[in-house]
Design a protein around this motif. Structure first.
Motif, PDB file in Angstrom:
ATOM      1  N   LYS A 178       0.827  -1.213   0.000  1.00  0.00           N
ATOM      2  CA  LYS A 178       0.000   0.000   0.000  1.00  0.00           C
ATOM      3  C   LYS A 178       0.858   1.259   0.000  1.00  0.00           C
ATOM      4  O   LYS A 178       0.526   2.251  -0.647  1.00  0.00           O
ATOM      5  N   ARG A 225      -2.180  -1.263  -5.957  1.00  0.00           N
ATOM      6  CA  ARG A 225      -3.611  -1.414  -5.737  1.00  0.00           C
ATOM      7  C   ARG A 225      -4.178  -2.400  -6.754  1.00  0.00           C
ATOM      8  O   ARG A 225      -3.763  -2.424  -7.913  1.00  0.00           O
ATOM      9  N   MET A 273      -1.653  -8.617  -4.663  1.00  0.00           N
ATOM     10  CA  MET A 273      -0.851  -7.493  -4.167  1.00  0.00           C
ATOM     11  C   MET A 273       0.513  -7.960  -3.689  1.00  0.00           C
ATOM     12  O   MET A 273       1.545  -7.348  -4.007  1.00  0.00           O
TER      13      MET A 273
END
Length: 458
Positions: free
Chosen positions: A111, A116, A163
Motif C-alpha cells: 500500500k 492497488r 498485491m
C-alpha cells in the motif's frame, strides 16, 4: 486454500479446541454452545461474552483473536486434505500468527508503494478462476458459500495474494542481477554430465538480520533440537509445520522436484551422498539454519551447451487444474474419460481441448507449438519424450495439474548461442530467486514493529 469437504460447524469445533493456547477456546465454545437453564428450572445467570481481542500490533495495524480463529479453520482444513499431521495447538497458533504478521507487513508495504488491485482487475481474476473450474461466476460463488467460504472474503484473499505477488516482483524478482560471467560459467558447467533432480522437504530456522552471537547460538540450538527429533524418527512434515520459519512450513516443508542447477550450491553440497529418505545435517546460510530431507531423485533433461543441434517437439495438451473445487482424483478421472473417447475415435483432440482444457492454449485446440528441451516442467517433458508422433499419453501430473499430451511431430533444430544464454539466465535466476525471497522476507519481518498482546487476549 482448499474448500472444506465437511460441514462448517465441524471446523468451528475443531478451531475452538486448537485455540486454547491463546485463550481462544472460551469464545469459540461460547459462540457454538446455546444458552442453557439449570436443571432446577431456574434461569441460568446471563452468559458473559468476551469482546474480540487484539493478539498483535503490526506497525500501525492489529491482528485480532477472530482473525486468527478464521485462519486456523482454513489452514487446518487444507492440512487435513493434504494428510499433513497438525502441529501441537500452541505451535500451530504461533506459526499461523507469524504468517499473518508477515502477510500484514507485506500488504502494508504494498500500500505504501501504491500497489492497488481495483475491483475491475479483481473481478477479472475471480472470473478466470471460475472459468478454470468450468463454472459460471454464480455457480462458483454458490459452491464457495455452500462449503463455508464467504464469497466476499474469498475475493479479498485473492486481492491480497495478487498485491503480495506484485510486491515481491518489485522488491525481489526485478532486482536479481545476473552477470555475463555467471552465464559463461553456467554454460561451461553444462558441458559436463548433469541433469539430476531432487524431490525435497525443507525446514528453516531463521536468524534475524544483523543477529548477535547470542541470537545465532539460540537459533542453532533450536535447529539442532529439530534435527535431533527428525533423526529420532519424527514426522518431518509435522516438524516443519511446527518449527520451520519458511513460507512452505504449513505444507510440511514440501519443495517438490528441484533441478540441481536451480538449487543453492549449499543445498547441492549437502545432498551429496544422501540416499532417498535420509536427512541432511544443519546447513548454515545467511538466512539461518536449514534441514533438508531427500524424498527422491531422478534424471532431468537439460540443454547442453556443447550441443549445437537438439530435438524439437510439436505438442498439444489438455490441462485440468487442481484447485479449491477440483481434486486430483476428479482431474484424473476426467482426463481418463477423455482419453477413452480419443482411443475410441469418438472425438478429436483439438475439440476436447477447446471444451475442457484450463489453459490459454485451449482456443488453439491445446497446441503448444514447437518445444525445446527444458521449455516445460520435467514431468511434462518426460511424458512427451516417451510418446511417438500421434500417440496420446495417460493422465500425467505436473505442478500445474493433470495433462493429456499428444505429440504431433518432431524435428532437429540448431540451438543458437543467444538461446543458450537465455536458457542459462533463466536457470540462474531461478537458482537465486528462492534465497533472495527468503532474505527479503526476513528483512521485512525484522524491520516491522510487532507487539504481542497475548495477556490482553485471555
Amino acid at each position: 486454500m482448499r474448500l472444506a469437504t465437511s460441514p462448517a460447524r465441524h471446523i468451528v469445533v475443531a478451531a475452538a479446541v486448537l485455540c486454547a493456547g491463546l485463550g481462544l477456546q472460551h469464545d469459540a465454545a461460547a459462540q457454538a454452545k446455546p444458552a442453557n437453564t439449570a436443571t432446577t428450572g431456574t434461569p441460568a445467570a446471563p452468559r458473559v461474552y468476551l469482546a474480540d481481542a487484539i493478539l498483535a500490533v503490526v506497525n500501525n495495524e492489529v491482528i485480532t483473536r477472530q482473525e486468527l480463529v478464521d485462519r486456523l479453520r482454513l489452514v487446518e482444513r487444507r492440512m487435513k486434505n493434504q494428510n499433513i499431521a497438525l502441529p501441537p495447538p500452541a505451535e500451530f497458533q504461533r506459526q499461523l500468527l507469524e504468517r499473518m504478521i508477515l502477510d500484514r507487513a507485506q500488504l502494508q508495504l504494498a500500500k505504501e508503494y501504491g500497489i492497488r488491485i481495483d475491483d475491475v482487475m479483481l473481478d477479472r481474476a475471480v472470473a478466470r478462476i471460475a472459468e478454470q473450474n468450468r463454472m459460471s461466476l454464480q455457480e462458483f460463488r454458490a459452491t464457495l458459500e455452500r462449503e463455508g467460504t464467504p464469497f466476499a472474503r474469498f475475493r479479498e484473499e485473492i486481492r491480497e495474494e495478487i498485491m503480495m505477488q506484485r510486491l515481491r516482483e518489485r522488491e525481489v524478482d526485478n532486482k536479481i542481477q545476473i552477470t555475463e560471467s555467471e552465464v559463461d560459467n553456467y554454460l561451461a558447467e553444462q558441458g559436463a554430465p548433469q541433469g539430476q533432480e531432487f524431490q525435497l522437504s525443507h525446514i528453516l530456522v531463521r536468524t534475524p538480520e544483523n543477529a548477535s552471537a547470542e541470537q545465532i547460538a539460540e537459533r542453532r540450538k533450536r535447529a539442532e533440537e529439530v534435527l535431533r527429533q527428525v533423526k529420532a524418527g519424527g514426522d518431518f512434515a509435522k516438524l516443519a509445520a511446527t518449527y520451520s520459519d519458511a513460507t512452505d512450513a504449513l505444507t510440511g516443508g514440501d519443495l517438490g522436484w528441484r533441478n540441481q542447477d536451480r538449487l543453492p550450491q549449499l543445498f547441492v553440497n549437502a545432498l551429496d551422498g544422501l540416499k532417498q529418505g535420509e536427512v541432511s545435517g544443519l546447513i548454515k546460510s545467511p538466512n539461518g539454519f536449514h534441514i533438508l530431507k531427500l524424498n527422491g531423485t531422478r534424471s532431468a533433461s537439460v540443454v547442453k551447451a556443447a550441443g549445437n543441434s537438439v530435438q524439437q517437439t510439436r505438442v498439444r495438451h489438455i490441462l485440468i487444474k487442481v484447485n479449491q473445487i477440483v481434486t486430483p482424483g476428479d482431474a484424473k478421472r476426467k482426463l481418463t474419460e477423455l482419453k477413452q473417447r480419443l482411443d475410441n475415435n469418438a472425438a478429436k483432440f483439438e475439440d476436447l481441448a477447446k471444451l475442457f482444457s484450463n489453459d490459454l492454449s485451449a482456443s488453439r485446440g491445446g497446441d503448444l507449438g514447437w518445444i525445446y528441451p527444458g521449455d516445460t516442467v520435467p514431468e511434462f517433458e518426460r511424458a512427451m519424450d516417451a510418446l511417438k508422433p500421434g500417440e496420446v499419453s495417460e493422465p500425467i501430473e505436473s505442478p500445474f495439474g493433470y495433462h493429456l499430451i499428444q505429440v504431433l511431430e518432431r524435428k532437429k533444430d540448431d540451438v543458437s548461442q543467444e538461446r543458450q544464454r537465455l536458457i542459462a539466465r533463466q536457470a540462474i535466476r531461478e537458482r537465486k530467486l528462492d534465497e533472495a525471497t527468503q532474505d527479503w522476507l526476513r528483512q521485512l519481518r525484522d524491520r516491522a514493529y510487532v507487539e504481542y498482546r497475548f495477556d490482553d487476549a485471555r
